[in-house]
Design a protein around this motif. Structure first.
Motif, PDB file in Angstrom:
ATOM      1  N   GLN A 137      -3.000  11.439  -0.250  1.00  0.00           N
ATOM      2  CA  GLN A 137      -4.056  10.644   0.392  1.00  0.00           C
ATOM      3  C   GLN A 137      -5.327  10.576  -0.452  1.00  0.00           C
ATOM      4  O   GLN A 137      -6.107   9.627  -0.332  1.00  0.00           O
ATOM      5  CB  GLN A 137      -4.359  11.179   1.794  1.00  0.00           C
ATOM      6  CG  GLN A 137      -4.736  12.639   1.867  1.00  0.00           C
ATOM      7  CD  GLN A 137      -4.771  13.129   3.305  1.00  0.00           C
ATOM      8  OE1 GLN A 137      -4.719  12.330   4.245  1.00  0.00           O
ATOM      9  NE2 GLN A 137      -4.872  14.429   3.506  1.00  0.00           N
ATOM     10  N   ALA A 138      -5.544  11.544  -1.345  1.00  0.00           N
ATOM     11  CA  ALA A 138      -6.709  11.484  -2.234  1.00  0.00           C
ATOM     12  C   ALA A 138      -6.311  11.105  -3.649  1.00  0.00           C
ATOM     13  O   ALA A 138      -7.143  11.150  -4.561  1.00  0.00           O
ATOM     14  CB  ALA A 138      -7.421  12.842  -2.242  1.00  0.00           C
ATOM     15  N   ALA A 139      -5.061  10.693  -3.846  1.00  0.00           N
ATOM     16  CA  ALA A 139      -4.556  10.408  -5.185  1.00  0.00           C
ATOM     17  C   ALA A 139      -4.830   8.963  -5.586  1.00  0.00           C
ATOM     18  O   ALA A 139      -5.037   8.086  -4.742  1.00  0.00           O
ATOM     19  CB  ALA A 139      -3.055  10.686  -5.249  1.00  0.00           C
ATOM     20  N   SER A 140      -4.793   8.720  -6.884  1.00  0.00           N
ATOM     21  CA  SER A 140      -4.892   7.352  -7.388  1.00  0.00           C
ATOM     22  C   SER A 140      -3.541   6.662  -7.249  1.00  0.00           C
ATOM     23  O   SER A 140      -2.526   7.287  -6.926  1.00  0.00           O
ATOM     24  CB  SER A 140      -5.300   7.379  -8.863  1.00  0.00           C
ATOM     25  OG  SER A 140      -4.262   7.959  -9.649  1.00  0.00           O
ATOM     26  N   GLY A 150      -1.549   0.485  -3.485  1.00  0.00           N
ATOM     27  CA  GLY A 150      -2.955   0.514  -3.119  1.00  0.00           C
ATOM     28  C   GLY A 150      -3.222   1.463  -1.968  1.00  0.00           C
ATOM     29  O   GLY A 150      -2.301   2.008  -1.354  1.00  0.00           O
ATOM     30  N   PRO A 151      -4.496   1.704  -1.647  1.00  0.00           N
ATOM     31  CA  PRO A 151      -4.832   2.598  -0.532  1.00  0.00           C
ATOM     32  C   PRO A 151      -4.378   2.015   0.794  1.00  0.00           C
ATOM     33  O   PRO A 151      -4.281   0.806   0.966  1.00  0.00           O
ATOM     34  CB  PRO A 151      -6.354   2.692  -0.603  1.00  0.00           C
ATOM     35  CG  PRO A 151      -6.791   1.468  -1.342  1.00  0.00           C
ATOM     36  CD  PRO A 151      -5.690   1.151  -2.305  1.00  0.00           C
ATOM     37  N   ALA A 152      -4.064   2.908   1.738  1.00  0.00           N
ATOM     38  CA  ALA A 152      -3.639   2.471   3.062  1.00  0.00           C
ATOM     39  C   ALA A 152      -4.801   1.808   3.785  1.00  0.00           C
ATOM     40  O   ALA A 152      -5.935   2.310   3.748  1.00  0.00           O
ATOM     41  CB  ALA A 152      -3.119   3.649   3.868  1.00  0.00           C
ATOM     42  N   HIS A 190       0.855  -1.190   0.000  1.00  0.00           N
ATOM     43  CA  HIS A 190       0.000   0.000   0.000  1.00  0.00           C
ATOM     44  C   HIS A 190       0.888   1.237   0.000  1.00  0.00           C
ATOM     45  O   HIS A 190       2.081   1.174   0.271  1.00  0.00           O
ATOM     46  CB  HIS A 190      -0.999  -0.021   1.155  1.00  0.00           C
ATOM     47  CG  HIS A 190      -0.413   0.156   2.515  1.00  0.00           C
ATOM     48  ND1 HIS A 190       0.110   1.363   2.965  1.00  0.00           N
ATOM     49  CD2 HIS A 190      -0.276  -0.701   3.560  1.00  0.00           C
ATOM     50  CE1 HIS A 190       0.532   1.245   4.196  1.00  0.00           C
ATOM     51  NE2 HIS A 190       0.320  -0.005   4.585  1.00  0.00           N
ATOM     52  N   ARG A 191       0.315   2.371  -0.316  1.00  0.00           N
ATOM     53  CA  ARG A 191       1.122   3.539  -0.661  1.00  0.00           C
ATOM     54  C   ARG A 191       1.965   4.093   0.481  1.00  0.00           C
ATOM     55  O   ARG A 191       2.960   4.779   0.243  1.00  0.00           O
ATOM     56  CB  ARG A 191       0.226   4.653  -1.212  1.00  0.00           C
ATOM     57  CG  ARG A 191      -0.762   5.230  -0.210  1.00  0.00           C
ATOM     58  CD  ARG A 191      -1.716   6.172  -0.911  1.00  0.00           C
ATOM     59  NE  ARG A 191      -2.535   5.434  -1.860  1.00  0.00           N
ATOM     60  CZ  ARG A 191      -3.353   6.020  -2.757  1.00  0.00           C
ATOM     61  NH1 ARG A 191      -3.413   7.330  -2.836  1.00  0.00           N
ATOM     62  NH2 ARG A 191      -4.067   5.279  -3.566  1.00  0.00           N
ATOM     63  N   ALA A 232       4.311  15.033   4.802  1.00  0.00           N
ATOM     64  CA  ALA A 232       4.013  15.824   3.612  1.00  0.00           C
ATOM     65  C   ALA A 232       3.613  14.927   2.440  1.00  0.00           C
ATOM     66  O   ALA A 232       2.708  15.262   1.661  1.00  0.00           O
ATOM     67  CB  ALA A 232       5.230  16.669   3.245  1.00  0.00           C
ATOM     68  N   PHE A 233       4.263  13.771   2.315  1.00  0.00           N
ATOM     69  CA  PHE A 233       3.914  12.831   1.248  1.00  0.00           C
ATOM     70  C   PHE A 233       2.496  12.305   1.435  1.00  0.00           C
ATOM     71  O   PHE A 233       1.720  12.211   0.469  1.00  0.00           O
ATOM     72  CB  PHE A 233       4.920  11.691   1.230  1.00  0.00           C
ATOM     73  CG  PHE A 233       4.592  10.596   0.259  1.00  0.00           C
ATOM     74  CD1 PHE A 233       4.691  10.807  -1.106  1.00  0.00           C
ATOM     75  CD2 PHE A 233       4.184   9.346   0.705  1.00  0.00           C
ATOM     76  CE1 PHE A 233       4.387   9.798  -2.012  1.00  0.00           C
ATOM     77  CE2 PHE A 233       3.879   8.336  -0.180  1.00  0.00           C
ATOM     78  CZ  PHE A 233       3.982   8.555  -1.549  1.00  0.00           C
TER      79      PHE A 233
END
Length: 419
Positions: free
Chosen positions: A389-392, A292-294, A162-163, A383-384
């Motif tokens: 957090q709303a990105a693909s 993938g999403p966290a 996940h990201r 910051a990352f």
């Protein structure tokens, strides 16, 4: 163990075992230390995959153990694969550390494994981790086949993550390796890797092969393989799940160990990286998977709070490490509103390079220097997270690419100040 740069001396007992096995095209290397609870769950599946994917290829397992007392070696002896069991003496300083993290004397274990693989005339050595329980039956196939059939010399892993998993790798180690050595690797310290016989012969004969230290061999082999024009590949392996009571979880200690190893490689082996400019992607086998999403909420406020405390408590150390302009830019970062907080990529690259330079010149005690980077790393990670957090998944990959590109563009800043 012999001096650096020579093949390790094998004990009469391991020599006897290797002679009894005879030539083996695939050698699986597995360093261990009290891994009975996990070795069957992960590595058992991996070893079983040998029969499925390489049914007619002679293979063997080489286990180099640091003195397990939980029956790890006995479990591997019954793994259903021809096996050679070796023990090595771990450095007293590592065995005496409380608590100890990882495998004592891991670099020495790897040297011994390299020598055993060549004694077996292995065409490929696949290295696995004994505390990774997500190893699938296709891992060995994905690591070994590029060496056996596609003339690859070093195959490194790419994991499905996940990201926000592995941010130390994504935001620090991978961008540094990209800028230093000129290759865009997802997992420079991925744990599972494969080496060709040609590369093994090269590293065992090389006068610079590290003989002491932790995590140096991994980074040195990668740098050496790139510098000497060996063929690199990546292999998509799937998720990496670690279940360990000895893995390091203390963040300052992790940063000190991993980044300290990278800075030590920079210090000892300048010719590997000083003249490198630009970077190239590495061919990958398997299907790429975007982050993938966290699965859980990431504690951005906590990380920003750690950065604020660093600004409050560590400025006196940072004044010795960071260039005045870099320090001024760090102190001007607006942390009053976590939602609007940003840490620019070029600034993060300069911060990291200033720490490499501070380590090089010994401006403060090296352990203090490395640990004082942690609040800055947490600030950059926050910051990352805020930016992605709303990105693909594709947008997250693009954000990581920008980090790596910033380290690459800022490399002249490092080189000009290095000597």
């Amino acid at each position: 163990m012999t001096d650096a740069g020579r093949a390790p001396t094998l004990s009469p007992e391991i020599e006897r075992q290797l002679a009894a096995l005879g030539p083996r095209e695939i050698v699986v290397g597995l360093p261990t230390f009290n891994n009975a609870a996990t070795v069957a769950a992960g590595d058992g599946d991996g070893l079983a995959g040998l029969a499925a994917h390489f049914p007619d290829v002679p293979a063997a397992l080489v286990n180099v153990d640091a003195g397990s007392t939980d029956g790890t070696a006995e479990l591997l002896a019954d793994a259903g694969l021809p096996v050679a069991l070796a023990r090595h003496e771990a450095p007293l300083a590592e065995r005496a550390a409380v608590p100890f993290h990882g495998i004592p004397g891991r670099d020495a274990a790897l040297r011994l494994t390299f020598g055993a693989a060549r004694r077996l005339d292995g065409r490929v050595l696949v290295l696995l981790e004994a505390d990774v329980t997500s190893i699938g039956s296709d891992w060995i196939e994905r690591l070994a086949r590029p060496v056996l059939e596609e003339k690859a010399d070093l195959v490194l892993p790419a994991y499905v993550r996940h990201r926000y998993e592995g941010t130390m790798t994504n935001l620090l180690i991978a961008p540094m390796v990209r800028a230093l050595f000129g290759r865009r690797l997802r997992q420079p310290l991925g744990g599972a890797w494969a080496l060709s016989a040609r590369l093994l012969d090269h590293v065992l004969a090389h006068s610079d092969l590290p003989s002491t230290g932790r995590d140096l061999i991994d980074l040195w082999v990668t740098g050496r393989a790139i510098a000497d024009q060996f063929a690199l590949r990546e292999a998509w392996l799937g998720p990496r799940r670690v279940e360990s009571r000895t893995r390091m979880t203390d963040l300052p200690a992790m940063v000190a160990r991993v980044l300290g190893a990278l800075f030590t490689v920079m210090e000892r082996y300048e010719p590997l990286w000083l003249g490198v400019t630009g970077s190239e992607p590495v061919p990958a086998s398997g299907e790429p998977v975007a982050p993938g999403p966290a699965p859980t909420t990431v504690g951005v406020e906590r990380m920003v709070g750690a950065f604020r405390r660093g600004v409050r408590d560590l400025v006196e150390i940072w004044e010795h490490v960071l260039a005045p302009e870099t320090l001024g830019d760090v102190l001007s970062l607006d942390v009053r509103d976590a939602g609007a907080y940003r840490f620019p990529d070029p600034l993060w690259a300069r911060v990291t390079y200033d720490f490499a330079l501070g380590h090089h010149y010994g401006v403060v005690h090296r352990d203090h220097l490395l640990r004082s980077l942690v609040p800055l790393y947490l600030g950059r990670t926050a910051a990352f997270v805020l930016a992605t957090q709303a990105a693909s998944g594709a947008q997250t990959e693009a954000a990581l690419e920008r980090v790596g590109a910033a380290f690459e563009r800022q490399k002249p800043y490092l080189v000009e100040r290095w000597s």
